[in-house]
Design an enzyme around this catalytic site. Structure first.
Site, PDB file in Angstrom:
ATOM      1  N   GLY A  23      39.891 -42.540   8.253  1.00  0.00           N
ATOM      2  CA  GLY A  23      40.854 -43.053   9.208  1.00  0.00           C
ATOM      3  C   GLY A  23      42.206 -43.212   8.549  1.00  0.00           C
ATOM      4  O   GLY A  23      42.442 -42.726   7.438  1.00  0.00           O
ATOM      5  N   GLU A  27      38.330 -44.595   4.062  1.00  0.00           N
ATOM      6  CA  GLU A  27      37.397 -43.473   4.056  1.00  0.00           C
ATOM      7  C   GLU A  27      35.977 -44.017   3.995  1.00  0.00           C
ATOM      8  O   GLU A  27      35.742 -45.091   3.439  1.00  0.00           O
ATOM      9  CB  GLU A  27      37.635 -42.561   2.844  1.00  0.00           C
ATOM     10  CG  GLU A  27      38.986 -41.876   2.812  1.00  0.00           C
ATOM     11  CD  GLU A  27      39.203 -41.081   1.529  1.00  0.00           C
ATOM     12  OE1 GLU A  27      40.187 -40.336   1.476  1.00  0.00           O
ATOM     13  OE2 GLU A  27      38.393 -41.235   0.577  1.00  0.00           O
ATOM     14  N   VAL A  28      35.045 -43.262   4.573  1.00  0.00           N
ATOM     15  CA  VAL A  28      33.630 -43.621   4.482  1.00  0.00           C
ATOM     16  C   VAL A  28      32.889 -42.454   3.848  1.00  0.00           C
ATOM     17  O   VAL A  28      32.979 -41.320   4.329  1.00  0.00           O
ATOM     18  CB  VAL A  28      33.035 -43.951   5.861  1.00  0.00           C
ATOM     19  CG1 VAL A  28      31.543 -44.281   5.717  1.00  0.00           C
ATOM     20  CG2 VAL A  28      33.768 -45.122   6.502  1.00  0.00           C
ATOM     21  N   ASP A 136      38.436 -54.632  16.742  1.00  0.00           N
ATOM     22  CA  ASP A 136      38.815 -53.221  16.754  1.00  0.00           C
ATOM     23  C   ASP A 136      37.722 -52.368  17.380  1.00  0.00           C
ATOM     24  O   ASP A 136      37.380 -51.296  16.881  1.00  0.00           O
ATOM     25  CB  ASP A 136      39.127 -52.738  15.331  1.00  0.00           C
ATOM     26  CG  ASP A 136      39.867 -51.397  15.312  1.00  0.00           C
ATOM     27  OD1 ASP A 136      40.526 -51.073  16.330  1.00  0.00           O
ATOM     28  OD2 ASP A 136      39.795 -50.677  14.310  1.00  0.00           O
TER      29      ASP A 136
END
Length: 250
Positions: A23, A27-28, A136
């Site tokens: 995003g 990061e993932v 969110d």
């Protein structure tokens, strides 16, 4: 086209092996530590005078997320801050997020949307009962695995205790397109803000568009504050009236 990020150094013993998603701020990665796999979220934190406060907010949100245990919420196992980066080790969840099902050509049947929304609402109820606000909620933060009939809310990275006011000055938490009017105006989000976001997400999953859309943030703020939500039943006549009324109420 931007080049994919290169290999990441280990964090807290977790070795990132494959990028799962990125995003604007994080990061993932799929990561391994010994025989254990995790979804490892990495979020750079500000340096300088703001660094300490940012790290504190990150760890507070992580602590709240670790206290949530529900089938509709991605479990957060551990968290910390290392070398200016906040990290979360979470359960790796197969499947995809709901973003793809907001496209007009990929809309899900209304009964399936209702089932997904029910699971999300149950997860939110669990969090809200424990005084935690997501702040969110959006399709990109809801993961579905059709094979296991699983729906999970992800990314409580902005979570706060209800009533807490620990937002950095001048920063509006959340994603504007899913934020309630009071949230966009700078008020601290509460449980009702999550329900508004659930309504926007429901509208988008059913109509293939958000209730308010604009080319600029300023115009979006104006429309959210001043314009009524379009009639979902008129946009999508196949929507059951009770469902359209529920989405309007949200």
């Amino acid at each position: 086209m931007a080049a994919p990020p290169g290999p990441r150094a280990p964090v807290a013993g977790w070795v990132p092996i494959r990028l799962l998603g990125a995003g604007a701020q994080s990061e993932v990665w799929l990561a391994r530590r010994g025989d254990e796999l995790a979804a490892l979220k990495l979020q750079p934190l500000p340096g300088g005078a703001d660094g300490g406060a940012a790290a504190r907010r990150f760890l507070q949100a992580a602590q709240l997320a670790q206290g949530l245990h529900h089938p509709a919420i991605v479990a957060v196992w551990a968290a910390g801050v290392e070398a200016g980066t906040g990290w979360l080790a979470m359960e790796p969840v197969p499947g995809s997020d709901l973003q793809r099902y907001t496209q007009p050509q990929r809309l899900l049947p209304p009964p399936v949307v209702v089932r997904v929304l029910q699971r999300v609402a149950e997860g939110l109820a669990h969090a809200h009962a424990r005084g935690v606000v997501h702040r969110d909620l959006k399709p990109a933060n809801v993961l579905v695995n059709w094979a296991d009939d699983a729906v999970r809310i992800a990314d409580f990275g902005l979570a706060r205790a209800a009533g807490a006011d620990d937002t950095a000055t001048g920063i509006v938490p959340g994603t504007p397109a899913y934020s309630a009017p009071e949230q966009l105006a700078g008020a601290e989000p509460d449980t009702r803000s999550d329900l508004y976001a659930l309504g926007v997400m429901a509208f988008e999953l059913l109509a293939g568009r958000r209730p308010h859309e604009a080319a600029s943030l300023g115009e979006l703020l104006r429309r959210v504050a001043q314009e009524p939500v379009p009639d979902l039943a008129r946009l999508q006549p196949a929507t059951p009236p009770a469902l359209a009324a529920l989405v309007a109420r949200l």
